[in-house]
Design a protein around this motif. Sequence first.
Motif, PDB file in Angstrom:
ATOM      1  N   VAL A  31       5.163  16.861  -3.058  1.00 28.15           N
ATOM      2  CA  VAL A  31       4.263  16.758  -1.900  1.00 28.15           C
ATOM      3  C   VAL A  31       3.298  15.614  -2.181  1.00 28.15           C
ATOM      4  CG1 VAL A  31       2.515  17.936  -0.510  1.00 28.15           C
ATOM      5  CG2 VAL A  31       4.493  19.213  -1.410  1.00 28.15           C
ATOM      6  N   ALA A  32       3.234  14.670  -1.231  1.00 25.11           N
ATOM      7  CA  ALA A  32       2.355  13.511  -1.406  1.00 25.11           C
ATOM      8  C   ALA A  32       1.470  13.356  -0.178  1.00 25.11           C
ATOM      9  CB  ALA A  32       3.193  12.242  -1.599  1.00 25.11           C
ATOM     10  N   ASP A  33       0.186  13.125  -0.390  1.00 24.66           N
ATOM     11  CA  ASP A  33      -0.665  12.800   0.754  1.00 24.66           C
ATOM     12  C   ASP A  33      -0.722  11.273   0.858  1.00 24.66           C
ATOM     13  OD1 ASP A  33      -2.399  12.148  -1.410  1.00 24.66           O
ATOM     14  OD2 ASP A  33      -4.050  12.161   0.022  1.00 24.66           O
ATOM     15  N   THR A  34      -1.282  10.791   1.960  1.00 21.83           N
ATOM     16  CA  THR A  34      -1.436   9.324   2.106  1.00 21.83           C
ATOM     17  C   THR A  34      -2.876   9.016   2.515  1.00 21.83           C
ATOM     18  OG1 THR A  34      -0.690   9.550   4.403  1.00 21.83           O
ATOM     19  CG2 THR A  34       0.970   8.871   2.796  1.00 21.83           C
ATOM     20  N   CYS A  35      -3.784   9.942   2.188  1.00 19.81           N
ATOM     21  CA  CYS A  35      -5.157   9.826   2.702  1.00 19.81           C
ATOM     22  C   CYS A  35      -5.919   8.649   2.081  1.00 19.81           C
ATOM     23  CB  CYS A  35      -5.926  11.097   2.400  1.00 19.81           C
ATOM     24  SG  CYS A  35      -5.293  12.538   3.259  1.00 19.81           S
ATOM     25  N   SER A  36      -6.875   8.147   2.852  1.00 21.13           N
ATOM     26  CA  SER A  36      -7.726   7.045   2.384  1.00 21.13           C
ATOM     27  C   SER A  36      -8.823   7.532   1.448  1.00 21.13           C
ATOM     28  CB  SER A  36      -8.381   6.345   3.577  1.00 21.13           C
ATOM     29  OG  SER A  36      -7.417   5.999   4.521  1.00 21.13           O
ATOM     30  N   VAL A  37      -8.930   8.838   1.280  1.00 20.04           N
ATOM     31  CA  VAL A  37      -9.859   9.447   0.328  1.00 20.04           C
ATOM     32  C   VAL A  37      -8.993  10.330  -0.561  1.00 20.04           C
ATOM     33  CG1 VAL A  37     -11.729  11.140   0.151  1.00 20.04           C
ATOM     34  CG2 VAL A  37     -11.822   9.386   1.924  1.00 20.04           C
ATOM     35  N   LYS A  38      -9.305  10.461  -1.832  1.00 22.44           N
ATOM     36  CA  LYS A  38      -8.394  11.188  -2.712  1.00 22.44           C
ATOM     37  C   LYS A  38      -8.981  12.499  -3.271  1.00 22.44           C
ATOM     38  CE  LYS A  38      -4.970  10.188  -2.486  1.00 22.44           C
ATOM     39  NZ  LYS A  38      -4.785   9.697  -1.109  1.00 22.44           N
ATOM     40  N   PRO A  92       2.419  25.372  -3.111  1.00 21.02           N
ATOM     41  CA  PRO A  92       2.907  26.296  -4.156  1.00 21.02           C
ATOM     42  C   PRO A  92       2.900  25.630  -5.534  1.00 21.02           C
ATOM     43  CG  PRO A  92       4.359  26.328  -2.222  1.00 21.02           C
ATOM     44  CD  PRO A  92       3.351  25.262  -1.972  1.00 21.02           C
ATOM     45  N   ALA A  93       2.564  26.426  -6.553  1.00 17.95           N
ATOM     46  CA  ALA A  93       2.364  25.889  -7.911  1.00 17.95           C
ATOM     47  C   ALA A  93       3.605  25.172  -8.447  1.00 17.95           C
ATOM     48  CB  ALA A  93       1.977  27.020  -8.850  1.00 17.95           C
ATOM     49  N   GLU A  94       4.822  25.577  -7.990  1.00 20.14           N
ATOM     50  CA  GLU A  94       6.036  24.930  -8.534  1.00 20.14           C
ATOM     51  C   GLU A  94       6.265  23.534  -7.947  1.00 20.14           C
ATOM     52  OE1 GLU A  94       5.874  27.765  -6.895  1.00 20.14           O
ATOM     53  OE2 GLU A  94       7.593  28.116  -5.557  1.00 20.14           O
ATOM     54  N   ASN A  95       5.632  23.226  -6.820  1.00 18.83           N
ATOM     55  CA  ASN A  95       5.873  21.901  -6.220  1.00 18.83           C
ATOM     56  C   ASN A  95       5.022  20.834  -6.883  1.00 18.83           C
ATOM     57  OD1 ASN A  95       6.514  23.761  -3.585  1.00 18.83           O
ATOM     58  ND2 ASN A  95       7.702  21.877  -3.656  1.00 18.83           N
ATOM     59  N   PRO A  96       5.665  19.702  -7.264  1.00 15.81           N
ATOM     60  CA  PRO A  96       4.878  18.583  -7.785  1.00 15.81           C
ATOM     61  C   PRO A  96       3.951  18.042  -6.698  1.00 15.81           C
ATOM     62  CG  PRO A  96       7.252  18.251  -8.110  1.00 15.81           C
ATOM     63  CD  PRO A  96       7.104  19.419  -7.209  1.00 15.81           C
ATOM     64  N   LEU A  97       2.782  17.551  -7.119  1.00 16.72           N
ATOM     65  CA  LEU A  97       1.782  17.042  -6.168  1.00 16.72           C
ATOM     66  C   LEU A  97       1.342  15.647  -6.611  1.00 16.72           C
ATOM     67  CD1 LEU A  97      -0.153  17.467  -3.806  1.00 16.72           C
ATOM     68  CD2 LEU A  97      -1.614  18.827  -5.308  1.00 16.72           C
ATOM     69  N   LEU A  98       1.443  14.709  -5.683  1.00 18.46           N
ATOM     70  CA  LEU A  98       1.122  13.308  -5.992  1.00 18.46           C
ATOM     71  C   LEU A  98       0.223  12.742  -4.904  1.00 18.46           C
ATOM     72  CD1 LEU A  98       1.694  10.625  -7.558  1.00 18.46           C
ATOM     73  CD2 LEU A  98       3.710  10.331  -6.083  1.00 18.46           C
ATOM     74  N   GLY A  99      -0.927  12.222  -5.299  1.00 13.67           N
ATOM     75  CA  GLY A  99      -1.760  11.502  -4.339  1.00 13.67           C
ATOM     76  C   GLY A  99      -1.234  10.084  -4.200  1.00 13.67           C
ATOM     77  N   THR A 100      -1.157   9.602  -2.959  1.00 14.48           N
ATOM     78  CA  THR A 100      -0.815   8.185  -2.772  1.00 14.48           C
ATOM     79  C   THR A 100      -1.785   7.604  -1.745  1.00 14.48           C
ATOM     80  OG1 THR A 100       0.722   8.199  -0.860  1.00 14.48           O
ATOM     81  CG2 THR A 100       1.655   8.771  -3.021  1.00 14.48           C
ATOM     82  N   VAL A 135      -1.955   2.812  -4.245  1.00 17.26           N
ATOM     83  CA  VAL A 135      -2.497   3.619  -5.345  1.00 17.26           C
ATOM     84  C   VAL A 135      -1.703   4.924  -5.488  1.00 17.26           C
ATOM     85  CG1 VAL A 135      -4.527   4.934  -6.115  1.00 17.26           C
ATOM     86  CG2 VAL A 135      -4.821   2.660  -5.091  1.00 17.26           C
ATOM     87  N   PHE A 136      -1.425   5.297  -6.731  1.00 17.15           N
ATOM     88  CA  PHE A 136      -0.796   6.583  -7.048  1.00 17.15           C
ATOM     89  C   PHE A 136      -1.782   7.382  -7.892  1.00 17.15           C
ATOM     90  CE2 PHE A 136       2.597   3.633  -6.241  1.00 17.15           C
ATOM     91  CZ  PHE A 136       3.515   4.372  -5.514  1.00 17.15           C
ATOM     92  N   SER A 137      -2.066   8.603  -7.445  1.00 12.88           N
ATOM     93  CA  SER A 137      -2.939   9.501  -8.221  1.00 12.88           C
ATOM     94  C   SER A 137      -2.150  10.757  -8.570  1.00 12.88           C
ATOM     95  CB  SER A 137      -4.178   9.896  -7.401  1.00 12.88           C
ATOM     96  OG  SER A 137      -5.018   8.800  -7.188  1.00 12.88           O
ATOM     97  N   PRO A 138      -1.514  10.767  -9.757  1.00 13.10           N
ATOM     98  CA  PRO A 138      -0.718  11.942 -10.124  1.00 13.10           C
ATOM     99  C   PRO A 138      -1.627  13.143 -10.337  1.00 13.10           C
ATOM    100  CG  PRO A 138      -0.379  10.080 -11.643  1.00 13.10           C
ATOM    101  CD  PRO A 138      -1.555   9.738 -10.801  1.00 13.10           C
ATOM    102  N   VAL A 139      -1.328  14.256  -9.678  1.00 13.25           N
ATOM    103  CA  VAL A 139      -2.119  15.479  -9.857  1.00 13.25           C
ATOM    104  C   VAL A 139      -1.339  16.439 -10.754  1.00 13.25           C
ATOM    105  CG1 VAL A 139      -3.235  17.432  -8.690  1.00 13.25           C
ATOM    106  CG2 VAL A 139      -3.195  15.192  -7.596  1.00 13.25           C
ATOM    107  N   ARG A 140      -0.141  16.808 -10.294  1.00 16.92           N
ATOM    108  CA  ARG A 140       0.761  17.598 -11.158  1.00 16.92           C
ATOM    109  C   ARG A 140       2.168  17.137 -10.821  1.00 16.92           C
ATOM    110  NH1 ARG A 140      -0.766  22.561  -7.206  1.00 16.92           N
ATOM    111  NH2 ARG A 140       1.258  22.616  -6.185  1.00 16.92           N
TER     112      ARG A 140
END
Length: 263
Positions: free
Chosen positions: A80-87, A99-107, A126-131
Amino acid sequence: MQIGVIGLGRFGMFWAQLLAQEAEAVYAWNRTPRALPAGVLPLGDADYQRLDIVFLCTSIASVGSVAETIASRLHPRTIVADTCSVKVEPLADLDRVIPAENPLLGTHPMFGPDSARNGADGLPMVFSPVRIAPDQLAMVQDFFRKYQLDQLVMTPEEHDREAAYTQGITHFIGRVLKDLDLKPSPIATLGYTRLLQVMEQTCNDPWSLFMDLQQRNPYTAAMRRDIRVSLDRTLQLLGDSDAGGDAAANAGPGADSGAASSD
Ligand SMILES: O=C(O)C(=O)C[C@]1(C(=O)O)C=C[C@@H](O)C=C1
Protein backbone atom coordinates in the motif's frame (compact mmCIF):
# COMPACT_ATOMS: atom_id res chain seq x y z
CA MET A 1 3.96 -4.85 -11.99
CA GLN A 2 0.18 -4.95 -11.64
CA ILE A 3 -0.88 -1.66 -10.12
CA GLY A 4 -4.03 -0.29 -8.52
CA VAL A 5 -4.92 3.40 -8.33
CA ILE A 6 -7.57 4.57 -5.87
CA GLY A 7 -8.98 8.05 -6.53
CA LEU A 8 -9.20 9.60 -9.97
CA GLY A 9 -9.07 13.30 -9.23
CA ARG A 10 -6.67 15.59 -11.05
CA PHE A 11 -3.58 13.79 -9.75
CA GLY A 12 -5.00 10.24 -9.82
CA MET A 13 -5.96 10.55 -13.50
CA PHE A 14 -2.48 11.79 -14.35
CA TRP A 15 -0.81 9.08 -12.23
CA ALA A 16 -2.86 6.17 -13.67
CA GLN A 17 -2.06 7.36 -17.19
CA LEU A 18 1.65 7.68 -16.44
CA LEU A 19 1.85 4.25 -14.77
CA ALA A 20 0.01 2.62 -17.67
CA GLN A 21 2.98 3.49 -19.94
CA GLU A 22 5.25 0.97 -18.17
CA ALA A 23 3.09 -1.32 -15.97
CA GLU A 24 1.86 -4.78 -16.90
CA ALA A 25 -1.62 -3.58 -15.99
CA VAL A 26 -3.17 -0.61 -14.19
CA TYR A 27 -6.59 -0.94 -12.51
CA ALA A 28 -8.28 2.20 -11.21
CA TRP A 29 -11.26 3.05 -9.03
CA ASN A 30 -13.02 6.26 -8.11
CA ARG A 31 -15.85 6.81 -5.61
CA THR A 32 -18.06 8.20 -8.37
CA PRO A 33 -17.53 6.34 -11.66
CA ARG A 34 -15.32 8.23 -14.12
CA ALA A 35 -14.21 7.60 -17.69
CA LEU A 36 -10.84 5.84 -17.47
CA PRO A 37 -7.74 7.05 -19.30
CA ALA A 38 -6.54 4.93 -22.23
CA GLY A 39 -4.83 1.72 -21.11
CA VAL A 40 -6.38 1.76 -17.60
CA LEU A 41 -8.84 -0.96 -16.54
CA PRO A 42 -11.66 -0.72 -13.97
CA LEU A 43 -10.66 -2.09 -10.54
CA GLY A 44 -13.25 -4.65 -9.46
CA ASP A 45 -13.17 -6.46 -6.09
CA ALA A 46 -11.61 -9.61 -7.63
CA ASP A 47 -8.78 -7.58 -9.21
CA TYR A 48 -7.36 -6.66 -5.78
CA GLN A 49 -5.88 -10.18 -5.62
CA ARG A 50 -3.60 -9.40 -8.58
CA LEU A 51 -2.11 -6.15 -7.32
CA ASP A 52 1.60 -5.85 -6.49
CA ILE A 53 1.02 -2.30 -5.28
CA VAL A 54 -1.94 0.01 -4.81
CA PHE A 55 -1.49 3.79 -4.89
CA LEU A 56 -3.88 5.95 -2.88
CA CYS A 57 -4.41 9.19 -4.81
CA THR A 58 -6.90 10.88 -2.49
CA SER A 59 -6.65 14.08 -0.48
CA ILE A 60 -4.26 14.14 2.47
CA ALA A 61 -7.17 14.56 4.86
CA SER A 62 -9.09 11.54 3.53
CA VAL A 63 -6.33 9.00 2.89
CA GLY A 64 -6.91 7.12 6.18
CA SER A 65 -10.67 6.77 5.72
CA VAL A 66 -10.29 5.72 2.07
CA ALA A 67 -7.70 3.10 3.09
CA GLU A 68 -10.16 1.75 5.65
CA THR A 69 -12.69 1.09 2.88
CA ILE A 70 -10.23 -1.06 0.86
CA ALA A 71 -8.39 -2.75 3.76
CA SER A 72 -10.51 -5.93 3.79
CA ARG A 73 -10.06 -6.46 0.03
CA LEU A 74 -6.24 -6.33 0.01
CA HIS A 75 -4.14 -9.41 -0.76
CA PRO A 76 -1.55 -9.71 2.05
CA ARG A 77 1.40 -9.24 -0.33
CA THR A 78 0.02 -6.03 -1.92
CA ILE A 79 2.11 -2.98 -1.07
CA VAL A 80 0.00 0.00 0.00
CA ALA A 81 1.49 3.32 -1.09
CA ASP A 82 0.19 6.83 -0.57
CA THR A 83 1.08 9.71 -2.90
CA CYS A 84 0.38 12.55 -0.48
CA SER A 85 2.28 15.84 -0.50
CA VAL A 86 2.63 15.50 3.28
CA LYS A 87 4.09 12.34 4.79
CA VAL A 88 4.09 12.26 8.63
CA GLU A 89 0.34 12.46 9.33
CA PRO A 90 -1.07 10.39 6.41
CA LEU A 91 1.48 7.61 6.93
CA ALA A 92 0.64 7.45 10.65
CA ASP A 93 -3.05 7.16 9.65
CA LEU A 94 -2.25 4.37 7.18
CA ASP A 95 -0.07 2.54 9.69
CA ARG A 96 -3.17 2.36 11.91
CA VAL A 97 -5.71 1.20 9.32
CA ILE A 98 -3.78 -0.99 6.85
CA PRO A 99 -3.59 -4.66 7.95
CA ALA A 100 -0.27 -5.44 9.67
CA GLU A 101 0.72 -8.03 7.00
CA ASN A 102 0.56 -5.49 4.15
CA PRO A 103 3.76 -3.61 3.34
CA LEU A 104 3.38 0.18 3.61
CA LEU A 105 5.39 2.66 1.55
CA GLY A 106 5.12 6.43 1.50
CA THR A 107 5.72 7.98 -1.90
CA HIS A 108 5.64 11.57 -3.10
CA PRO A 109 6.11 12.21 -6.79
CA MET A 110 7.27 15.86 -6.67
CA PHE A 111 5.39 16.59 -9.91
CA GLY A 112 1.90 16.47 -11.35
CA PRO A 113 -0.11 17.13 -14.50
CA ASP A 114 1.28 20.65 -14.96
CA SER A 115 4.92 20.14 -14.07
CA ALA A 116 5.25 16.80 -15.92
CA ARG A 117 3.29 17.93 -18.97
CA ASN A 118 6.36 17.28 -21.10
CA GLY A 119 7.50 14.15 -19.28
CA ALA A 120 8.78 13.28 -15.83
CA ASP A 121 12.45 12.55 -16.70
CA GLY A 122 14.80 13.91 -14.07
CA LEU A 123 12.02 15.03 -11.71
CA PRO A 124 12.28 14.02 -8.04
CA MET A 125 10.22 11.30 -6.39
CA VAL A 126 10.48 10.65 -2.65
CA PHE A 127 10.14 7.18 -1.09
CA SER A 128 9.47 6.91 2.65
CA PRO A 129 9.59 3.23 3.64
CA VAL A 130 7.37 2.61 6.67
CA ARG A 131 7.17 -1.19 6.78
CA ILE A 132 8.41 -2.89 3.64
CA ALA A 133 11.03 -5.58 2.94
CA PRO A 134 14.16 -4.40 1.08
CA ASP A 135 13.36 -6.61 -1.96
CA GLN A 136 9.86 -5.13 -2.23
CA LEU A 137 11.22 -1.59 -2.06
CA ALA A 138 13.79 -2.53 -4.70
CA MET A 139 11.02 -3.86 -6.97
CA VAL A 140 9.13 -0.55 -6.75
CA GLN A 141 12.27 1.53 -7.27
CA ASP A 142 13.27 -0.66 -10.26
CA PHE A 143 9.89 -0.02 -11.82
CA PHE A 144 10.23 3.77 -11.43
CA ARG A 145 13.73 3.65 -12.91
CA LYS A 146 11.95 3.21 -16.25
CA TYR A 147 10.78 6.83 -15.90
CA GLN A 148 14.29 8.14 -15.23
CA LEU A 149 13.15 9.95 -12.10
CA ASP A 150 15.48 11.33 -9.47
CA GLN A 151 14.62 8.92 -6.63
CA LEU A 152 15.25 9.94 -3.01
CA VAL A 153 14.68 7.88 0.13
CA MET A 154 13.74 9.99 3.17
CA THR A 155 11.94 9.57 6.47
CA PRO A 156 8.48 11.15 6.63
CA GLU A 157 9.90 13.82 8.98
CA GLU A 158 12.80 14.65 6.66
CA HIS A 159 10.38 14.94 3.75
CA ASP A 160 7.93 17.22 5.56
CA ARG A 161 10.66 19.51 6.90
CA GLU A 162 12.14 19.92 3.40
CA ALA A 163 8.75 20.17 1.66
CA ALA A 164 7.54 22.96 3.97
CA TYR A 165 10.27 25.20 2.58
CA THR A 166 9.96 24.05 -1.06
CA GLN A 167 6.45 22.99 -2.09
CA GLY A 168 4.74 24.56 0.95
CA ILE A 169 6.33 27.98 0.44
CA THR A 170 5.60 27.86 -3.31
CA HIS A 171 1.89 27.16 -2.82
CA PHE A 172 1.69 29.81 -0.08
CA ILE A 173 3.26 32.48 -2.29
CA GLY A 174 1.15 31.35 -5.27
CA ARG A 175 -2.07 31.83 -3.30
CA VAL A 176 -0.88 35.22 -1.98
CA LEU A 177 -0.16 36.33 -5.57
CA LYS A 178 -3.63 35.15 -6.58
CA ASP A 179 -5.13 37.16 -3.74
CA LEU A 180 -3.26 40.20 -5.13
CA ASP A 181 -4.98 39.45 -8.46
CA LEU A 182 -1.79 39.74 -10.53
CA LYS A 183 -2.49 40.17 -14.24
CA PRO A 184 -0.38 39.60 -17.38
CA SER A 185 1.29 42.78 -18.64
CA PRO A 186 2.65 43.88 -22.01
CA ILE A 187 5.86 44.93 -20.21
CA ALA A 188 6.21 41.75 -18.15
CA THR A 189 9.80 40.91 -17.30
CA LEU A 190 10.91 37.27 -17.31
CA GLY A 191 10.83 37.31 -13.50
CA TYR A 192 7.25 38.61 -13.48
CA THR A 193 6.21 35.98 -16.03
CA ARG A 194 7.66 33.33 -13.73
CA LEU A 195 5.66 34.75 -10.81
CA LEU A 196 2.50 34.45 -12.89
CA GLN A 197 3.43 30.86 -13.70
CA VAL A 198 3.84 30.07 -9.99
CA MET A 199 0.43 31.64 -9.32
CA GLU A 200 -1.25 29.71 -12.13
CA GLN A 201 0.34 26.35 -11.41
CA THR A 202 -0.37 26.40 -7.69
CA CYS A 203 -3.93 27.66 -8.14
CA ASN A 204 -4.68 24.94 -10.72
CA ASP A 205 -4.48 22.46 -7.84
CA PRO A 206 -7.54 21.97 -5.63
CA TRP A 207 -8.02 24.31 -2.65
CA SER A 208 -8.00 21.23 -0.40
CA LEU A 209 -4.37 20.55 -1.43
CA PHE A 210 -3.41 24.08 -0.39
CA MET A 211 -5.18 23.75 2.97
CA ASP A 212 -3.68 20.32 3.66
CA LEU A 213 -0.16 21.44 2.68
CA GLN A 214 -0.43 24.38 5.06
CA GLN A 215 -2.28 22.70 7.93
CA ARG A 216 -1.20 19.06 7.92
CA ASN A 217 2.55 19.43 7.40
CA PRO A 218 3.91 19.95 10.93
CA TYR A 219 6.61 22.33 9.62
CA THR A 220 4.63 24.78 7.44
CA ALA A 221 3.40 26.99 10.30
CA ALA A 222 7.03 27.88 11.10
CA MET A 223 7.63 28.64 7.40
CA ARG A 224 4.68 31.07 7.38
CA ARG A 225 5.92 32.72 10.59
CA ASP A 226 9.36 33.18 8.95
CA ILE A 227 7.69 34.79 5.92
CA ARG A 228 5.84 37.25 8.16
CA VAL A 229 9.06 38.20 9.99
CA SER A 230 10.94 38.63 6.70
CA LEU A 231 8.14 40.73 5.26
CA ASP A 232 8.11 42.99 8.31
CA ARG A 233 11.92 43.23 8.29
CA THR A 234 11.98 44.18 4.61
CA LEU A 235 9.21 46.77 5.04
CA GLN A 236 11.08 48.20 8.01
CA LEU A 237 14.23 48.56 5.89
CA LEU A 238 12.13 50.55 3.46
CA GLY A 239 10.92 52.80 6.26
CA ASP A 240 7.28 51.79 5.97
CA SER A 241 5.78 53.22 9.13
CA ASP A 242 3.23 50.44 9.62
CA ALA A 243 5.79 47.58 9.43
CA GLY A 244 5.36 45.02 12.23
CA GLY A 245 6.96 45.14 15.66
CA ASP A 246 10.04 42.92 16.02
CA ALA A 247 11.36 43.51 12.54
CA ALA A 248 13.98 46.17 13.34
CA ALA A 249 15.52 44.01 16.04
CA ASN A 250 15.81 41.13 13.56
CA ALA A 251 17.05 43.28 10.68
CA GLY A 252 19.07 41.10 8.32
CA PRO A 253 22.53 41.45 6.83
CA GLY A 254 21.30 44.06 4.33
CA ALA A 255 20.17 46.36 7.13
CA ASP A 256 23.34 48.45 7.48
CA SER A 257 24.47 48.45 3.88
CA GLY A 258 21.10 48.93 2.19
CA ALA A 259 21.47 52.70 1.72
CA ALA A 260 24.89 52.35 0.10
CA SER A 261 24.01 49.69 -2.44
CA SER A 262 22.83 50.56 -5.92
CA ASP A 263 21.28 48.67 -8.78
O1 LIG B 1 2.30 19.65 -11.74
C1 LIG B 1 1.34 19.97 -11.07
O2 LIG B 1 0.20 20.05 -11.55
C2 LIG B 1 1.50 20.24 -9.63
O3 LIG B 1 0.87 21.12 -9.10
C3 LIG B 1 2.43 19.36 -8.94
C4 LIG B 1 2.73 19.62 -7.51
C5 LIG B 1 3.38 21.00 -7.28
O4 LIG B 1 4.09 21.47 -8.17
O5 LIG B 1 3.22 21.55 -6.20
C6 LIG B 1 1.50 19.46 -6.71
C7 LIG B 1 1.30 18.41 -5.90
C8 LIG B 1 2.26 17.30 -5.78
O6 LIG B 1 2.44 16.96 -4.46
C9 LIG B 1 3.58 17.61 -6.36
C10 LIG B 1 3.76 18.64 -7.15
